[in-house]
Motif scaffolding. Structure first.
Motif, short mmCIF file in Angstrom:
data_model
loop_
_atom_site.label_atom_id
_atom_site.label_comp_id
_atom_site.label_asym_id
_atom_site.label_seq_id
_atom_site.Cartn_x
_atom_site.Cartn_y
_atom_site.Cartn_z
N THR A 270 -23.44 -0.90 5.14
CA THR A 270 -23.47 0.60 5.48
C THR A 270 -24.98 -0.06 4.61
O THR A 270 -25.94 0.24 5.34
N VAL A 271 -25.41 -0.99 4.29
CA VAL A 271 -26.58 -0.90 3.42
C VAL A 271 -27.67 -2.31 3.57
O VAL A 271 -27.73 -2.84 3.06
N SER A 272 -26.81 -3.04 4.84
CA SER A 272 -27.48 -3.90 5.23
C SER A 272 -28.61 -3.61 5.86
O SER A 272 -28.52 -3.06 6.57
N LYS A 273 -29.91 -4.70 5.74
CA LYS A 273 -31.17 -4.39 6.36
C LYS A 273 -31.04 -4.48 8.01
O LYS A 273 -31.30 -4.01 8.67
N ALA A 274 -29.76 -4.44 8.07
CA ALA A 274 -29.27 -5.32 10.12
C ALA A 274 -27.73 -4.32 10.54
O ALA A 274 -26.69 -5.22 10.41
N PRO A 275 -27.48 -3.12 10.30
CA PRO A 275 -26.54 -2.83 9.75
C PRO A 275 -25.32 -2.79 11.11
O PRO A 275 -24.77 -2.76 11.18
N PHE A 276 -26.18 -2.69 12.10
CA PHE A 276 -25.01 -3.17 13.40
C PHE A 276 -25.08 -3.96 14.23
O PHE A 276 -24.56 -4.54 14.67
N PHE A 277 -25.89 -4.91 13.90
CA PHE A 277 -25.93 -6.68 13.83
C PHE A 277 -24.75 -6.71 13.82
O PHE A 277 -23.72 -7.74 13.50
N CYS A 278 -24.64 -6.43 11.88
CA CYS A 278 -23.74 -7.11 10.75
C CYS A 278 -22.35 -6.20 11.62
O CYS A 278 -21.66 -7.27 11.17
N ASP A 279 -22.70 -5.11 11.50
CA ASP A 279 -21.24 -4.62 11.96
C ASP A 279 -20.68 -5.11 12.96
O ASP A 279 -19.15 -5.27 13.80
N TYR A 280 -21.48 -5.76 14.34
CA TYR A 280 -20.88 -6.72 15.40
C TYR A 280 -20.46 -7.68 14.73
O TYR A 280 -19.54 -7.98 15.27
N VAL A 281 -20.94 -8.80 14.34
CA VAL A 281 -20.71 -10.22 13.55
C VAL A 281 -18.81 -9.62 12.92
O VAL A 281 -18.13 -10.50 12.89
N GLN A 282 -18.86 -8.75 11.85
CA GLN A 282 -17.94 -8.09 11.52
C GLN A 282 -16.49 -7.94 12.75
O GLN A 282 -15.27 -8.56 12.27
N ARG A 283 -17.16 -7.48 13.84
CA ARG A 283 -15.98 -6.86 14.00
C ARG A 283 -15.82 -8.48 15.37
O ARG A 283 -14.78 -8.69 15.73
N GLU A 284 -16.96 -9.25 15.80
CA GLU A 284 -16.15 -10.29 16.43
C GLU A 284 -15.50 -11.55 15.73
O GLU A 284 -13.80 -11.71 15.70
N ILE A 285 -15.60 -11.21 14.00
CA ILE A 285 -14.47 -12.14 13.44
C ILE A 285 -13.08 -11.30 13.23
O ILE A 285 -12.13 -11.92 12.99
N LEU A 286 -13.53 -9.53 13.30
CA LEU A 286 -11.84 -9.38 12.32
C LEU A 286 -11.32 -9.01 14.36
O LEU A 286 -10.29 -8.62 14.11
N THR A 287 -11.36 -9.27 15.24
CA THR A 287 -11.04 -8.89 16.53
C THR A 287 -10.98 -10.47 17.72
O THR A 287 -10.39 -10.24 18.54
#
Length: 768
Positions: A270-287
């Protein structure tokens, strides 16, 4: 004293041992055995996501911790912790007889555990058991003030002392201890409170941190500076008592207030400068099962494994895209519209940028959303958006793959009844409802592959799709990575080429990137490497690049779609280097797209309404004081694309497209314009025949007065000599003959002289 302590410990151990079925005679042996459930894996560490240039995008953690070696901790900090926590650490074993005796006597007198007396090893074990507790019951057990818990810690401490040397135990303790304010371990605490590494701590700073661990809430120097200062001074005094510190140094260190320099350590996207790319990476790890068999394992790895996650994100590209999206569709715009863009590198599949015009957060707050409109449902919860005419590129690609030359012409009626189609199972998929062209009014004549694409004529592409085959068009899209955003295969109906399938900008960008890579499709990837805190490299998803189109056919696609930016629906949107693309306007103006690319970068832009495009169409759109009328793909998405690409590619050498094979020019360039013959003065029937033989279609307008004989052609539109496409309608206006003279008008002596002779009032007429 040591003997008495041993006796008291044995008395406490005996009832606990008996509860697990161990007799009194074997209790000592049981206590000395290494517990089978002793888990000494490394402490939880924060993971970090890095951009391609090594800059930090985000951090993830359950506990904000940075593991360091013992020599990376200032010696004065080590002495301060030992002075206040366990000054005899290097002299005693797992059990400090003196400290334990004192604590046990106090506890026996009170009837409960009121005093710790634990050494560094026991405190390490306590923190370790608490960290490894996954449930509330396990956490309560790790903190319970009972003899059973104390004996368990002692037994584990004995095992730890057997396995590790003293320096390693101290290192582990300093890395696991909680220092308050969300900082676990002395390195994270030093960065949190003083914005420096633990190796650079001063005496006063070291004493401050050493005093916190006894009660991290009460002695938190940010929340309770007064209590923290008193505790710091206690540490300094203890160091003096032990002759570990000269008294004058202690007085100087105690003279000042606790001086903090707080550094925030972001957690999550949420505080990242690239929040939606960050979220994409996070989901890549989690899924992705590559990172663990279960969702729980994968989350534990991300938030405790101390991963270093290197990604494909290019900061220059990301910043350019975010600026462009926010400029044209502001996050809190008055119309409630949203925009998303993804940028992918041709030939590698690397995602270079991923932006949404909103902040990552709860949808209840204006200008925020948890939904990543740029990605599929699996990586952002989006159900996708209809793609509109950007899908026509797949029909064009299928036609060129089958060898159709640029000059191939098809009739594009005003209305098209979709019959003659079969899906890939061979089943007929026809309809009786006529499909028509969009608001641009094109149709009613023939187009070539080139001009039909430039003008994005719906009925032309419906006819082309029937010529090529619906299944061939679908298979081309699938080879280029297209699927519905929900992960299901594309639906197959006649309007496929018009883009009714709901897809993501990510897949669209990756598909168009394949055109830029001369037909080589790469699965979009965000990760380049993932390294565990142990140094182990983890497997990451690969792009699996594959040549899915003939290179010449891809070159032909690029040749045709370059013209969209120069003479087609997106003319004027060039970026100063070779580029190609396609506009997309969804039915009823419910959304708009632009997908475009160079040989170096591809991008897809979507603009629409998260509340529902059909309910909130982009007709007569006014947004933040600027009105657009009806929004086409060239109205907002194309300018976003243009600004993003210019910024992303600034300072980089421009690539160029390859010339398509000569076979595609066998029927001309497809752009050839025919000179309109002059048929004025010819009889109407002769004029119509001549125009038709030249490839034009004819309308007859109303009669006009002219100098041409009555019944001949007096005028025509377009004008004679105009360069226009075959199939264009030419309107002829028959002559009604010369107008009759008006008897009320005086005769003109010289009708050729526009200036009749008039008397000069002030003298004779001057010579010419």
């Amino acid at each position: 004293m040591g003997l008495l302590a041993g006796v008291l410990v044995a008395l406490l151990v005996l009832p606990v041992a008996c509860t697990v079925g161990v007799g009194a005679r074997d209790s000592a042996h049981w206590f000395q055995e290494e517990p089978q459930d002793l888990d000494l894996r490394p402490s939880a560490q924060r993971s970090k996501i890095l951009a391609a240039d090594g800059s930090t995008i985000a951090t993830f953690y359950y506990q904000n911790r940075v593991e360091v070696r013992l020599d990376q901790i200032a010696p004065i900090a080590r002495r301060a912790v030992l002075a206040i926590e366990d000054s005899r650490f290097y002299q005693h074993g797992a059990l400090d007889s003196q400290g334990t005796l004192r604590a046990l006597l106090s506890n026996l007198n009170s009837g409960e555990v009121t005093q710790g007396g634990s050494g560094i090893t026991q405190q390490y074990v306590k923190n370790l058991l608490l960290e490894q507790a996954d449930t509330k019951a396990e956490q309560q057990q790790a903190l319970a003030l009972t003899p059973a818990r104390k004996i368990r810690e002692l037994r584990y401490a004995v095992a730890v002392e057997k396995r590790f040397p003293k320096d390693e135990i101290l290192r582990r303790y300093l890395n696991i201890a909680y220092f308050g304010d969300g900082a676990y371990g002395i390195e994270a605490a030093s960065r949190r409170y003083f914005s420096k590494s633990a190796a650079k701590l001063t005496l006063a700073e070291a004493a401050t941190l050493a005093g916190v661990t006894r009660n991290p809430q009460a002695y938190n120097p940010r929340l309770h500076p007064g209590a923290a200062r008193q505790r710091r001074d206690t540490v300094l005094n203890r160091m003096v008592e032990l002759d570990w510190l000269p008294a004058d140094e202690a007085r100087r260190a105690a003279a000042d207030q606790v001086k903090l320099k707080i550094t925030e350590t972001p957690n999550g996207c949420t505080v990242s400068k690239a929040p939606f790319f960050c979220d994409y990476v996070q989901r890549e790890i989690l899924t992705n099962p590559v990172f663990g068999k279960t969702a729980k394992e994968r989350e534990r790895l991300l938030k405790r494994g101390g991963l270093t996650i290197r990604t494909t994100l290019d900061p220059q590209t990301q910043q350019a895209a975010q600026r462009a999206v926010d400029r044209h569709v502001p996050p809190k715009n008055s119309a409630g519209k949203a925009a998303a863009e993804v940028l992918v590198e041709p030939g590698t599949g690397e995602i270079k940028g991923m932006v949404v015009d909103r902040k990552l957060g709860p949808d209840s707050e204006r200008g925020k959303t948890w939904i990543n409109f740029a990605a599929d449902a699996s990586h952002g919860s989006s159900i996708g958006m209809q793609a509109g005419s950007t899908f026509k590129a797949f029909t064009l690609a299928a036609a060129l793959e089958e060898g159709m030359p640029f000059g191939t012409r098809l009739m594009a009626p005003v209305r098209f009844i979709p019959t003659g189609y079969r899906n890939c199972d061979g089943d007929p998929v026809n309809a009786t409802t006529p499909l028509r062209n969009s608001a641009d009014g094109e149709g009613g004549r023939s187009f070539s592959l080139v001009t039909g694409t430039h003008h994005s004529v719906n009925t032309f592409f419906l006819a082309l799709q029937r010529e090529v085959g619906l299944c061939d068009t679908v298979e081309m899209a699938e080879k280029l990575g297209m699927r519905q955003a929900n992960g299901k295969p594309l639906q197959q109906y006649p309007s496929f080429t018009l883009g009714f399938n709901t897809v993501s900008p990510l897949r669209m960008a990756a598909a168009y990137a394949a055109f830029g890579a001369r037909g080589k499709y790469c699965k979009p990837i965000a990760l380049t490497s993932v390294t565990h805190s142990s140094g182990k490299k983890l497997k990451v998803p690969r792009a699996d690049c594959e040549q899915v189109m003939d290179k010449g056919a891809a070159d032909a696609v690029n040749h045709v779609m370059k013209g969209v930016l120069t003479s087609g629906t997106a003319r004027g949107m060039g970026i100063g280097r070779p580029a190609a693309g396609k506009t997309g306007t969804v039915d009823n103006f419910s959304a708009a797209w632009f997908a475009g690319y160079t040989p170096d970068l591809a991008a897809a832009v979507w603009v629409g309404d998260p509340r529902g495009g059909y309910k909130y169409p982009m007709t007569s759109l006014c947004m933040d004081g600027r009105c657009y009328g009806s929004v086409f793909g060239a109205t907002i998405p194309a300018p976003i694309w243009r600004d993003s690409m210019i910024g992303a590619l600034a300072g980089r050498e421009a690539g160029s497209f390859h010339r398509p094979p000569s076979r595609y020019f066998s029927r001309g360039s497809g752009e050839d314009l025919v000179t309109l013959p002059d048929v004025r003065g010819l009889k109407l029937s002769a004029a119509i025949a001549r125009l038709r033989s030249a490839g034009f279609r004819v309308n007859v307008g109303g009669g006009v007065e002219s100098e041409y004989p009555k019944g001949t052609v007096a005028d025509m539109s377009p004008a004679p000599g105009a360069r226009t496409e075959p199939g264009t309608y030419v309107t002829l206006y028959p002559s009604d003959g010369r107008p009759e003279p008006d008897p009320t008008e005086p005769p003109d002596d010289d009708p050729e002289d526009p200036f009749p002779d008039l008397p000069f009032p002030d003298g004779p007429r001057l010579p010419d």
